[in-house]
Design an enzyme around this catalytic site. Structure first.
Site, short mmCIF file in Angstrom:
data_model
loop_
_atom_site.label_atom_id
_atom_site.label_comp_id
_atom_site.label_asym_id
_atom_site.label_seq_id
_atom_site.Cartn_x
_atom_site.Cartn_y
_atom_site.Cartn_z
N ASP A 170 36.42 -73.53 -79.72
CA ASP A 170 36.92 -73.90 -78.39
C ASP A 170 37.30 -75.39 -78.36
O ASP A 170 38.33 -75.77 -77.80
CB ASP A 170 35.85 -73.63 -77.32
CG ASP A 170 35.48 -72.15 -77.27
OD1 ASP A 170 36.34 -71.31 -77.60
OD2 ASP A 170 34.33 -71.84 -76.91
N THR A 209 41.65 -71.20 -88.43
CA THR A 209 40.56 -72.17 -88.60
C THR A 209 39.57 -71.62 -89.62
O THR A 209 39.21 -70.44 -89.58
CB THR A 209 39.88 -72.49 -87.25
OG1 THR A 209 39.45 -71.27 -86.64
CG2 THR A 209 40.83 -73.20 -86.30
N GLY A 253 37.00 -70.09 -72.15
CA GLY A 253 38.03 -70.77 -71.35
C GLY A 253 37.54 -72.11 -70.84
O GLY A 253 38.20 -73.15 -71.01
N ASN A 297 40.18 -67.54 -86.10
CA ASN A 297 39.36 -68.00 -87.23
C ASN A 297 39.53 -66.95 -88.34
O ASN A 297 40.30 -66.00 -88.21
CB ASN A 297 37.90 -68.24 -86.81
CG ASN A 297 37.20 -66.97 -86.35
OD1 ASN A 297 37.64 -65.86 -86.64
ND2 ASN A 297 36.10 -67.13 -85.64
N ASP A 299 24.72 -76.61 -84.32
CA ASP A 299 25.11 -75.43 -83.56
C ASP A 299 26.64 -75.32 -83.61
O ASP A 299 27.33 -76.20 -83.10
CB ASP A 299 24.62 -75.59 -82.11
CG ASP A 299 25.04 -74.44 -81.21
OD1 ASP A 299 25.50 -73.41 -81.74
OD2 ASP A 299 24.90 -74.59 -79.98
N ALA A 320 32.74 -74.53 -81.49
CA ALA A 320 33.55 -75.39 -82.37
C ALA A 320 35.02 -74.98 -82.27
O ALA A 320 35.91 -75.83 -82.18
CB ALA A 320 33.06 -75.28 -83.81
N GLU A 352 38.64 -63.50 -73.33
CA GLU A 352 37.43 -63.06 -72.62
C GLU A 352 37.74 -62.62 -71.19
O GLU A 352 36.82 -62.37 -70.41
CB GLU A 352 36.38 -64.19 -72.59
CG GLU A 352 35.68 -64.37 -73.92
CD GLU A 352 34.51 -65.33 -73.86
OE1 GLU A 352 33.54 -65.11 -74.60
OE2 GLU A 352 34.56 -66.31 -73.08
N GLY A 399 31.43 -70.38 -72.01
CA GLY A 399 32.61 -69.55 -71.73
C GLY A 399 33.79 -70.16 -72.47
O GLY A 399 34.05 -71.36 -72.33
N ASN A 438 35.04 -73.88 -71.93
CA ASN A 438 34.79 -74.82 -73.04
C ASN A 438 36.10 -75.49 -73.47
O ASN A 438 36.13 -76.69 -73.77
CB ASN A 438 34.20 -74.09 -74.25
CG ASN A 438 32.86 -73.44 -73.95
OD1 ASN A 438 32.21 -73.77 -72.97
ND2 ASN A 438 32.44 -72.52 -74.80
N GLY A 474 36.39 -73.21 -90.67
CA GLY A 474 35.14 -73.97 -90.69
C GLY A 474 35.35 -75.35 -91.30
O GLY A 474 36.37 -76.00 -91.08
O1 RIB Z 1 32.94 -69.74 -77.94
C1 RIB Z 1 31.63 -69.93 -77.47
C2 RIB Z 1 31.45 -69.26 -76.15
O2 RIB Z 1 31.53 -67.86 -76.32
C3 RIB Z 1 30.10 -69.50 -75.51
O3 RIB Z 1 30.08 -70.66 -74.72
C4 RIB Z 1 29.83 -68.21 -74.76
O4 RIB Z 1 29.79 -68.37 -73.38
C5 RIB Z 1 30.94 -67.24 -75.19
O5 RIB Z 1 31.90 -67.13 -74.24
#
Ligand code: RIB
Length: 308
Positions: free
Chosen positions: A253, A221, A42, A185, A247, A251, A141, A40, A44, A223
């Site tokens: 967040d 941003t 927020g 981004n 992965d 990134a 979100e 999520g 993260n 990359g």
């Molecule tokens: O930015 C990555 C996040 O987007 C993921 O953790 C997923 O839950 C979505 O919210």
């Protein structure tokens, strides 16, 4: 500057399948491995803030279910203030289905659940925390009216607002005028401005469009190339760090959470972006959203080793 950071946003549980490549519509790909991780945007960002040494209050909703229990436990372990994380009685916790390919690129679908119920009154209930913070950090979100209300409350109290416009959506000029730093981004910058962002010159054009619409500063941003910064004091690229990606989920967040910490500590914008670039680079070397957020020590060691 007051150094507490309030993150307003989403919390999800991520269901992750790693596959050699992202399937096309209608296609089934075998051979992937499966993992779950806390996610999520927020949550993260709140976790990235806390691990980087920030004092964080999270304003969010999770369901009264197993995923919600796990998320709350994670927030507590990271030392995040959860006085304003509400257990929603009607909706389940948010879930994201994530496919990660061999290059570390991803494709994400989100079932918002309780995130969709984060309301203006939830923000009003957290008014004291917001008014006394140094920075409010948000993403897209959760409902836009909730973000708008939090931004107004923050600005009325001289609190800086960082908005990470992800996932991108059309934003009003009224909201953009409340934003101290907007952090899209390349794709989000294009969606917001109509300017395709591939190189520094495009980023400069897109940033100018956003500045003209009322944002104080813009960080795009880009990359591994780093980030394009447009503020009153600095305009140009702040170079990123090259790593082997596992992965790239979260990134952005990690970038936003650690940027907020560096700014709350009083670092100048370009220096704060270097700190955030380092944290984001570290995050792409680990699978999963919150599992990949580095701690302060890891960021500082990485910066020492990769001095330019
Ligand atoms: O930015 C990555 C996040 O987007 C993921 O953790 C997923 O839950 C979505 O919210």
């Amino acid at each position: 500057m007051r150094n507490r950071i309030v993150v307003v946003g989403s919390s999800n549980t991520d269901m992750i399948v790693q596959t050699p490549r992202i399937p096309r519509p209608g296609e089934t790909i075998l051979g992937g491995t499966f993992n779950t991780a806390a996610g999520g945007k927020g949550a993260n960002q709140a976790v990235a803030c806390a691990r980087a040494g920030g004092q964080v209050t999270f304003v969010a909703r999770v369901g009264r279910d197993m995923f919600g229990d796990q998320a709350m436990m994670g927030f507590r372990q990271d030392g995040i203030n959860i006085d304003h994380v509400i257990r929603d009685e009607t909706a389940p916790s948010g879930v994201a289905l994530i496919i990660v390919d061999d290059q570390g690129e991803n494709s994400i679908a989100v079932a918002s659940g309780a995130n969709g119920n984060l309301s203006v009154s939830d923000v009003e209930a957290a008014a004291e925390a917001i008014e006394s913070a140094g920075i409010v950090l948000m993403q897209l979100e959760t409902p836009i009216e909730t973000i708008e209300a939090a931004a107004v409350l923050a600005v009325q109290n001289n609190v800086q607002v960082i908005l990470n416009p992800a996932p991108a959506q059309v934003l009003s000029d009224a909201l953009l005028r409340q934003i101290t730093i907007l952090t899209p981004n390349e794709t989000e910058a294009e969606m917001l401005t109509g300017v395709g962002v591939h190189h520094e010159a495009d980023a400069a054009k897109a940033a100018q469009v956003l500045i003209d619409r009322g944002v104080t500063s813009v960080i795009i941003t880009m990359g591994a190339s780093g980030a394009y910064v447009h503020s009153a004091e600095f305009q140009g690229m702040v170079p990123g760090f090259s790593v082997s990606p596992v992965d790239t989920t979260a990134a952005g967040d990690t970038f936003n959470g650690t940027l907020a910490v560096a700014l709350a500590e009083g670092k100048a914008l370009a220096e704060a972006v270097t700190f955030a670039n380092a944290a984001a680079a570290l995050s792409v070397t680990v699978l999963g959203a919150q599992p990949s957020a580095p701690d302060r020590n890891a960021i500082e060691q990485f910066l020492k080793k990769n001095k330019s």
